[in-house]
Design a protein around this motif. Structure first.
Motif, PDB file in Angstrom:
ATOM      1  N   SER A   4       0.958  -6.056  -2.743  1.00  0.00           N
ATOM      2  CA  SER A   4       1.750  -4.703  -2.907  1.00  0.00           C
ATOM      3  C   SER A   4       2.927  -4.705  -3.825  1.00  0.00           C
ATOM      4  N   VAL A   5       3.652  -5.889  -3.294  1.00  0.00           N
ATOM      5  CA  VAL A   5       5.094  -6.146  -4.158  1.00  0.00           C
ATOM      6  C   VAL A   5       4.775  -6.017  -5.578  1.00  0.00           C
ATOM      7  N   PHE A   6       3.807  -6.981  -5.846  1.00  0.00           N
ATOM      8  CA  PHE A   6       3.535  -7.156  -7.632  1.00  0.00           C
ATOM      9  C   PHE A   6       2.992  -5.765  -7.995  1.00  0.00           C
ATOM     10  N   ALA A   7       2.216  -4.846  -7.176  1.00  0.00           N
ATOM     11  CA  ALA A   7       1.647  -3.480  -7.749  1.00  0.00           C
ATOM     12  C   ALA A   7       3.064  -2.949  -8.138  1.00  0.00           C
ATOM     13  N   ALA A  42       5.960  -3.772  -8.721  1.00  0.00           N
ATOM     14  CA  ALA A  42       6.884  -4.454  -9.783  1.00  0.00           C
ATOM     15  C   ALA A  42       6.005  -4.119 -11.349  1.00  0.00           C
ATOM     16  N   ALA A  43       4.833  -4.160 -11.179  1.00  0.00           N
ATOM     17  CA  ALA A  43       4.080  -3.675 -12.297  1.00  0.00           C
ATOM     18  C   ALA A  43       4.248  -2.505 -12.816  1.00  0.00           C
ATOM     19  N   ALA A  44       3.882  -1.547 -12.090  1.00  0.00           N
ATOM     20  CA  ALA A  44       4.265  -0.115 -12.301  1.00  0.00           C
ATOM     21  C   ALA A  44       5.318   0.146 -12.896  1.00  0.00           C
ATOM     22  N   ARG A  45       6.520  -0.526 -12.244  1.00  0.00           N
ATOM     23  CA  ARG A  45       7.854  -0.372 -12.668  1.00  0.00           C
ATOM     24  C   ARG A  45       8.115  -0.633 -14.186  1.00  0.00           C
ATOM     25  N   ARG A  46       7.396  -1.837 -14.268  1.00  0.00           N
ATOM     26  CA  ARG A  46       7.561  -2.781 -15.714  1.00  0.00           C
ATOM     27  C   ARG A  46       7.037  -1.963 -16.737  1.00  0.00           C
ATOM     28  N   PHE A  47       5.917  -1.451 -16.435  1.00  0.00           N
ATOM     29  CA  PHE A  47       5.230  -0.822 -17.609  1.00  0.00           C
ATOM     30  C   PHE A  47       5.211   0.889 -17.574  1.00  0.00           C
ATOM     31  N   PHE A  56      -0.600   3.353 -21.218  1.00  0.00           N
ATOM     32  CA  PHE A  56      -0.900   3.910 -19.995  1.00  0.00           C
ATOM     33  C   PHE A  56      -0.677   5.509 -20.335  1.00  0.00           C
ATOM     34  N   ALA A  57      -1.987   6.082 -20.347  1.00  0.00           N
ATOM     35  CA  ALA A  57      -1.700   7.579 -21.084  1.00  0.00           C
ATOM     36  C   ALA A  57      -1.160   8.498 -19.858  1.00  0.00           C
ATOM     37  N   PHE A  58      -1.334   8.144 -18.503  1.00  0.00           N
ATOM     38  CA  PHE A  58      -1.005   9.207 -17.431  1.00  0.00           C
ATOM     39  C   PHE A  58      -0.060   8.277 -16.547  1.00  0.00           C
ATOM     40  N   GLY A  59       0.742   7.379 -17.258  1.00  0.00           N
ATOM     41  CA  GLY A  59       1.709   6.503 -16.424  1.00  0.00           C
ATOM     42  C   GLY A  59       1.070   5.538 -15.594  1.00  0.00           C
ATOM     43  N   THR A  60       1.791   4.714 -14.874  1.00  0.00           N
ATOM     44  CA  THR A  60       1.417   3.521 -14.127  1.00  0.00           C
ATOM     45  C   THR A  60       0.906   3.806 -12.659  1.00  0.00           C
ATOM     46  N   TRP A  61       1.111   4.776 -12.156  1.00  0.00           N
ATOM     47  CA  TRP A  61       1.061   4.892 -10.687  1.00  0.00           C
ATOM     48  C   TRP A  61      -0.216   4.650 -10.239  1.00  0.00           C
ATOM     49  N   LYS A  62      -1.273   4.424 -10.780  1.00  0.00           N
ATOM     50  CA  LYS A  62      -2.651   3.888 -10.316  1.00  0.00           C
ATOM     51  C   LYS A  62      -2.633   2.373 -10.116  1.00  0.00           C
ATOM     52  N   MET A  63      -1.517   1.673 -10.832  1.00  0.00           N
ATOM     53  CA  MET A  63      -1.570   0.417 -10.363  1.00  0.00           C
ATOM     54  C   MET A  63      -1.130   0.294  -8.825  1.00  0.00           C
ATOM     55  N   HIS A  76       0.562  13.332   0.036  1.00  0.00           N
ATOM     56  CA  HIS A  76       1.511  12.529  -0.739  1.00  0.00           C
ATOM     57  C   HIS A  76       2.192  11.522  -0.294  1.00  0.00           C
ATOM     58  N   HIS A  77       1.039  10.582   0.340  1.00  0.00           N
ATOM     59  CA  HIS A  77       1.308   9.144   0.800  1.00  0.00           C
ATOM     60  C   HIS A  77       1.547   8.167  -0.359  1.00  0.00           C
ATOM     61  N   ASP A  78       2.487   7.255  -0.053  1.00  0.00           N
ATOM     62  CA  ASP A  78       2.615   6.258  -1.215  1.00  0.00           C
ATOM     63  C   ASP A  78       1.280   5.090  -0.558  1.00  0.00           C
ATOM     64  N   LEU A  79       0.126   5.339  -1.478  1.00  0.00           N
ATOM     65  CA  LEU A  79      -0.993   4.494  -0.839  1.00  0.00           C
ATOM     66  C   LEU A  79      -0.883   3.106  -0.792  1.00  0.00           C
ATOM     67  N   ASN A  80       0.075   2.581  -1.729  1.00  0.00           N
ATOM     68  CA  ASN A  80       0.290   1.241  -1.897  1.00  0.00           C
ATOM     69  C   ASN A  80       1.069   0.566  -0.442  1.00  0.00           C
ATOM     70  N   LEU A  81       1.950   1.640  -0.203  1.00  0.00           N
ATOM     71  CA  LEU A  81       3.029   1.340   0.885  1.00  0.00           C
ATOM     72  C   LEU A  81       1.954   1.349   2.323  1.00  0.00           C
ATOM     73  N   ARG A  82       1.113   2.362   2.056  1.00  0.00           N
ATOM     74  CA  ARG A  82       0.301   2.478   3.440  1.00  0.00           C
ATOM     75  C   ARG A  82      -0.764   1.542   3.472  1.00  0.00           C
ATOM     76  N   SER A  83      -1.061   0.869   2.642  1.00  0.00           N
ATOM     77  CA  SER A  83      -1.846  -0.356   2.789  1.00  0.00           C
ATOM     78  C   SER A  83      -1.199  -1.452   3.390  1.00  0.00           C
ATOM     79  N   ALA A  84       0.166  -1.686   2.704  1.00  0.00           N
ATOM     80  CA  ALA A  84       0.823  -2.922   3.430  1.00  0.00           C
ATOM     81  C   ALA A  84       1.038  -2.530   4.854  1.00  0.00           C
ATOM     82  N   TYR A  85       1.424  -1.087   5.297  1.00  0.00           N
ATOM     83  CA  TYR A  85       1.471  -0.896   6.535  1.00  0.00           C
ATOM     84  C   TYR A  85       0.363  -0.849   7.681  1.00  0.00           C
ATOM     85  N   MET A  86      -0.883  -0.819   6.781  1.00  0.00           N
ATOM     86  CA  MET A  86      -1.817  -0.780   7.606  1.00  0.00           C
ATOM     87  C   MET A  86      -2.345  -2.386   7.958  1.00  0.00           C
TER      88      MET A  86
END
Length: 332
Positions: A81-84, A86-91, A97-104, A179-189
């Motif tokens: 999750s931390v890596f995701a 960082a990668a989304a922010r870096r790229f 990435f036609a529609f941004g990096t959120w799907k990372m 509007h959840h941050d699903l990456n954060l939600r996965s870490a939370y779960m």
């Protein structure tokens, strides 16, 4: 028609240029606070993982050992999750990435859910094996370590609690819970799953110590495996639907249809595609057929009242009625 003429006059008085049509595809700027808190959760979970695996091995507690190995997978998932993030922010501004990096971030959440499935399988296997061939347990030491693990889980859950909250914005009455941050939600779960297995381990060890019910230790491991599997399924469903662009049941789709139906210029929707490109942000491609003379910009302006639509592509196809064909043929 008065609304159409007023909008047409506004468009003519403020002509649309190429600069007006350009916009950024970076719809989300990441979640720095969530990234920082998830990193702290990784550190705390890793320390407790080592303590529980070592403690479970020393005390011969299957529930505690299973919780430790369970926690080891969470360290890997939380690190992902931390890596995701960082990668989304870096790229974020990379044009490939036609529609941004959120799907990372969503991909990180999906992969974490797969780890949860593997954890559930491992817990089930180990618990059934211990149920068939029970071994003596050092209850006092095991309970102490399990309590410490539960405290760490509670601390991590508090750090990651934002993943379980609902987002609120101007359109929240339509999009509540989406509007959840699903990456954060996965870490939370993952952390909540750890806390649940810690509670089950404490109950099982207490039952074994005070009532001699040694079978509770592996039985609680089986129950914990089922609970983790249920959570994993929910997370796989939510993240998988986004990765596959299965968003045509989103409330914004009905809102787009309402706007077109209410338009003074009558148009029929020939084709409509909607997909999510950020937390509560959508892109759409809309193809219309109309008998009247108009431009795609007219319908784009009407759709912009919905702020969650950040990328709108409209195609207008002019229909020719039989009378028009007759007039054209009679002039030739």
């Amino acid at each position: 028609m008065q609304h159409f003429h007023s909008l047409l006059n506004a468009l003519m008085s403020h002509p649309v240029t190429a600069d007006h049509l350009k916009h950024s595809h970076t719809f989300d700027q990441g979640n720095p606070l969530a990234e920082k808190n998830t990193l702290w959760a990784v550190v705390l979970t890793a320390l407790m993982m080592v303590a529980e695996i070592f403690g479970g091995w020393m005390t011969n507690s299957m529930a505690l050992l299973a919780d430790g190995w369970h926690m080891s997978s969470h360290v890997l998932a939380l690190g992902l999750s931390v890596f995701a993030y960082a990668a989304a922010r870096r790229f974020a501004h990379d044009p490939q990435f036609a529609f941004g990096t959120w799907k990372m971030e969503i991909l990180g959440g999906y992969t974490s859910a797969i780890f949860l499935v593997l954890v559930a399988g491992l817990m089930l296997y180990q618990s059934v094996a211990r149920l068939i061939a029970p071994t003596p347990i050092h209850y006092n030491q095991a309970i102490t370590i399990a309590l410490a693990g539960l405290l760490v889980n509670i601390a991590c859950a508090w750090l990651l609690r934002g993943g379980h909250d609902h987002g609120h914005d101007h359109h929240d009455h339509h999009e509540h819970g989406h509007h959840h941050d699903l990456n954060l939600r996965s870490a939370y779960m993952h952390v909540v799953a750890d806390a649940a297995t810690s509670v089950l381990a404490i109950l099982a060890l207490s039952g074994g110590k005070y009532w001699g019910a040694g079978w509770l230790d592996p039985a609680m491991g089986i129950a914990g495996a089922g609970l983790v599997a249920i959570w994993a399924y929910g997370l796989l469903r939510d993240t998988g639907s986004i990765l596959l662009d299965a968003e045509m049941n989103a409330p914004v789709v009905a809102e787009i249809r309402e706007v077109i139906d209410a338009s003074p210029i009558k148009a029929e929707i020939c084709d409509l595609h909607v997909w999510r490109v950020g937390k509560g942000k959508y892109a759409c491609i809309l193809s219309l057929a109309t008998m009247e003379e108009t431009s795609p910009e007219y319908f784009r302006q009407q759709l912009r009242i919905h702020e969650e639509l950040v990328h709108i592509t409209v195609e207008v196809n002019r229909l020719v009625c039989p009378q028009d064909n007759y007039r054209q043929n009679s002039h030739t």
